[in-house]
Scaffold this motif. Structure first.
Motif, short mmCIF file in Angstrom:
data_model
loop_
_atom_site.label_atom_id
_atom_site.label_comp_id
_atom_site.label_asym_id
_atom_site.label_seq_id
_atom_site.Cartn_x
_atom_site.Cartn_y
_atom_site.Cartn_z
N LYS A 22 6.67 35.11 28.78
CA LYS A 22 6.20 36.49 28.54
C LYS A 22 6.69 37.01 27.19
CE LYS A 22 8.58 40.11 30.33
NZ LYS A 22 8.94 41.16 29.38
N LEU A 26 3.97 38.11 24.18
CA LEU A 26 3.72 39.48 23.71
C LEU A 26 3.64 39.57 22.18
CD1 LEU A 26 5.97 41.21 26.39
CD2 LEU A 26 3.49 41.48 26.18
N ARG A 93 7.69 47.57 26.60
CA ARG A 93 8.55 47.53 25.44
C ARG A 93 7.80 46.97 24.22
NH1 ARG A 93 12.40 50.33 23.95
NH2 ARG A 93 13.64 49.37 22.35
N ALA A 94 7.01 45.96 24.49
CA ALA A 94 6.42 45.19 23.39
C ALA A 94 5.29 45.92 22.68
CB ALA A 94 5.92 43.86 23.92
N TYR A 96 5.59 48.03 20.63
CA TYR A 96 5.94 48.22 19.21
C TYR A 96 5.67 47.00 18.36
CZ TYR A 96 10.66 46.54 20.66
OH TYR A 96 11.72 45.84 21.17
N TYR A 97 5.35 45.86 18.97
CA TYR A 97 5.00 44.70 18.13
C TYR A 97 3.70 44.94 17.37
CZ TYR A 97 8.67 42.00 20.40
OH TYR A 97 9.89 41.54 20.86
N CYS A 121 20.17 52.24 26.73
CA CYS A 121 19.58 52.87 25.55
C CYS A 121 18.95 51.76 24.71
CB CYS A 121 20.68 53.58 24.78
SG CYS A 121 20.24 53.89 23.09
N ALA A 123 17.51 51.37 21.46
CA ALA A 123 17.28 51.96 20.14
C ALA A 123 16.26 51.13 19.36
CB ALA A 123 18.61 52.00 19.40
N ASP A 125 16.33 51.66 15.81
CA ASP A 125 16.75 51.93 14.43
C ASP A 125 16.64 50.71 13.52
OD1 ASP A 125 18.93 51.22 16.28
OD2 ASP A 125 20.15 51.12 14.48
N HIS A 127 14.43 48.27 13.73
CA HIS A 127 13.00 48.06 13.39
C HIS A 127 12.66 48.99 12.21
CE1 HIS A 127 11.93 46.47 17.60
NE2 HIS A 127 13.16 46.90 17.71
N CYS A 161 22.70 44.80 14.26
CA CYS A 161 22.97 44.12 15.53
C CYS A 161 21.90 43.05 15.70
CB CYS A 161 22.94 45.10 16.71
SG CYS A 161 21.36 45.91 16.92
N HIS A 191 11.82 32.60 21.75
CA HIS A 191 10.55 33.32 21.51
C HIS A 191 10.43 33.79 20.07
CE1 HIS A 191 13.35 35.35 24.25
NE2 HIS A 191 13.16 36.48 23.62
N ARG A 331 22.76 47.83 33.07
CA ARG A 331 21.98 46.78 33.70
C ARG A 331 22.53 46.37 35.06
NH1 ARG A 331 18.48 42.19 30.53
NH2 ARG A 331 16.82 42.43 32.04
C1 UD1 Z 1 14.08 41.69 24.23
C2 UD1 Z 1 13.42 41.23 25.51
C3 UD1 Z 1 14.27 41.58 26.71
C4 UD1 Z 1 15.69 41.03 26.53
C5 UD1 Z 1 16.26 41.45 25.18
C6 UD1 Z 1 17.59 40.78 24.87
C7 UD1 Z 1 11.05 41.38 25.01
C8 UD1 Z 1 9.77 42.08 25.23
N1 UD1 Z 1 12.13 41.88 25.61
O1 UD1 Z 1 14.19 43.11 24.30
O2 UD1 Z 1 13.66 40.98 27.86
O3 UD1 Z 1 16.50 41.54 27.55
O4 UD1 Z 1 15.35 41.08 24.12
O5 UD1 Z 1 17.46 39.39 24.89
O6 UD1 Z 1 11.13 40.36 24.35
N2 UD1 Z 1 19.25 47.47 19.45
C9 UD1 Z 1 19.64 48.47 18.57
N3 UD1 Z 1 18.73 48.86 17.61
C10 UD1 Z 1 17.50 48.32 17.51
C11 UD1 Z 1 17.13 47.28 18.40
C12 UD1 Z 1 18.03 46.88 19.36
O7 UD1 Z 1 20.75 49.00 18.64
O8 UD1 Z 1 16.73 48.71 16.62
C13 UD1 Z 1 20.21 47.02 20.48
C14 UD1 Z 1 19.69 47.28 21.89
O9 UD1 Z 1 20.00 48.60 22.32
C15 UD1 Z 1 20.41 46.21 22.69
C16 UD1 Z 1 20.50 45.05 21.69
O10 UD1 Z 1 20.32 45.62 20.40
O11 UD1 Z 1 21.71 46.64 22.99
C17 UD1 Z 1 19.50 43.95 21.92
O12 UD1 Z 1 18.19 44.51 21.97
P1 UD1 Z 1 16.90 43.68 21.55
O13 UD1 Z 1 17.28 42.26 21.28
O14 UD1 Z 1 16.20 44.41 20.46
O15 UD1 Z 1 16.05 43.75 22.87
P2 UD1 Z 1 14.49 43.95 23.00
O16 UD1 Z 1 13.80 43.31 21.85
O17 UD1 Z 1 14.21 45.37 23.33
#
Ligand code: UD1
Length: 430
Positions: A22, A26, A93-94, A96-97, A121, A123, A125, A127, A161, A191, A331
């Protein structure tokens, strides 16, 4: 309301075919808007999130032809709008892709702010930082995240991060920017690599995906492609833990064992046997489960998406285990549900302290999110007596035919829609 009715206690035995990932599907679907030529995608999982995304893409003029349950052709030559506002899109969630994909190709996009599972949360930021570094403006208005650029220019971006979503989004936009982009501290998940391979198959020039430095040379156009999505690491891992919890013997087929290393390492630690072949993994569990400690980490660490599944297993083990989720701070919501089955788990912040209880007893449960929902179903299959799980629409977001695949392994589980159907199930399984 649809629920799962479960009678636990059967060891699950047999083979299960794992579908396409999945979380690879996406971004690959979204990236297919980046060419005017036709894209053919195979091994597409038939799950709610991919179907919601496809519907939103149709809504902006992408022509979609299903060529089978798991294959689709897409053509985005006649896009009619760069505003993605489909009523369901903000639930995933996706969504935003499509921002990164449309920004890359059209230099402009507006997408409803993303939702997804409520696991902390989430975030965006990083992206936004990535898009801005490429020269785009980004702002939020009326529930939409909007981005626009006169031109996109390659840049050096250090992610604060490790973010799967931000790495993917920036990689898409940068693929069609002028010049070279370097993403440092990039996510290394399978992925992310699958999307890079897909974009490269369309003519993009991405190197280093799978390491923490990704280098992208922008190109002015992308072309059509035929692509097969990788197998789903988390679906496979969920069935592997189902073998552990039910003292079963399950072979997951059509997998990439390398992607499952952190999962199989933990299964070995807690006392399961693993037999690996080129594209299958067999998990056999005949002894009481042992305790262990787990910390979720970005790939190649233990995935946060497998945290509920290992926690429900450790709840049945001998001894005390500690599970820390370093990725998402909220979680462990399913632990209250698990407690109603007899689990002894105390959550302090992002850590769960688990005293193994050796047995669960069936109860009425509610799935709080996608992966926890699947984990509660597996707990029900290991529990004594009847378990009901509701809010199973979450599970349908990421598991195709979950109960049918479990039934084929000998599970007593049924999708029920009324009290009458629940009674019928109870009479049937005794
Ligand atoms: C993706 C997966 C999700 C998985 C996660 C971590 C998809 C659709 N979803 O979610 O199933 O649990 O990866 O493997 O692929 N963060 C920030 N700022 C940002 C982006 C992220 O602080 O701009 C933080 C998040 O709050 C989180 C961490 O970074 O604590 C990881 O998030 P991220 O890897 O971005 O998860 P998703 O892409 O949302």
């Amino acid at each position: 309301m649809e629920q799962y009715a479960i009678k636990g206690g059967n060891p699950l035995v047999g083979e299960v075919e794992i579908g396409g990932a999945k979380n690879a599907a996406l971004p690959i679907l979204a990236a297919s808007v980046m060419t005017d030529e036709t894209v053919y995608i195979d091994n597409l999982p038939d799950v709610r999130d991919t179907n919601v995304l496809l519907k939103a893409m149709q809504g902006i003029g992408v022509l979609e032809k299903r060529t089978g349950r798991h294959s689709v052709t897409l053509n985005a030559a006649q896009i009619s709008s760069l505003v993605v506002e489909d009523e369901n899109i903000k639930k995933i969630r996706a969504s935003y892709y499509l921002l990164g994909a449309l920004l890359g190709k059209y230099r402009q996009a507006e997408v409803a702010l993303p939702g997804g599972c409520d696991i902390g949360c989430r975030a965006i930021d990083q992206h936004i930082k990535g898009f801005k570094a490429l020269g785009a403006e980004v702002w939020i208005e009326h529930g939409l995240i909007k981005t626009r650029a006169d031109k996109l220019v390659g840049s050096h971006i250090y992610m604060d991060c490790v973010s799967v979503g931000a790495t993917i989004n920036v990689m898409m936009a940068a693929s069609m920017a002028e010049g070279q982009t370097t993403i440092e501290n990039a996510a290394k998940e399978p992925h992310v690599v699958d999307l890079a391979n897909f974009l490269n198959s369309m003519g993009a020039r991405i190197k280093g995906a799978g390491t923490d430095v990704i280098r992208i040379k922008g190109v002015s156009r992308l072309h059509g492609s035929e692509y097969t999505i990788i197998p789903d690491q988390i679906e496979a891992g969920t069935f592997m833990f189902a073998a552990a919890l039910t003292k079963g013997d399950i072979t997951v087929k059509n997998v990439i064992p390398k992607h499952l290393e952190s999962i199989s390492a933990k299964l070995l630690e807690i006392g399961c046997e693993i037999k690996e072949s080129d594209d299958a993994m067999r998990v056999v569990c005949s002894k009481p489960l042992r305790h262990t400690h787990v910390k979720t980490l970005p790939y190649p660490g233990f995935p946060t998406d497998m945290q509920p599944q290992i926690t429900v297993a450790l709840g049945l083990s001998t001894g005390t285990s500690i599970v820390t989720d370093t990725i998402f701070e909220n979680r462990f919501k399913y632990v209250d549900e698990l407690t109603r089955m007899g689990a002894d788990i105390k959550v302090e912040g992002t850590t769960a302290i688990i005293n193994g209880v050796g047995r669960y007893t069936g109860a009425s449960l509610s799935a709080p999110d996608l992966r926890a929902g699947a984990a509660l179903v597996v707990a029900g299959l290991a529990a004594e007596g009847f378990t009901m799980v509701d809010e199973i629409h979450y599970i349908a977001r990421g598991y195709e035919d979950f109960h049918l695949k479990l039934q084929a392994l000998g599970a007593q589980i049924e999708l029920v829609n009324s009290d009458r159907e629940i009674q019928k199930f109870k009479l049937k399984v005794g």
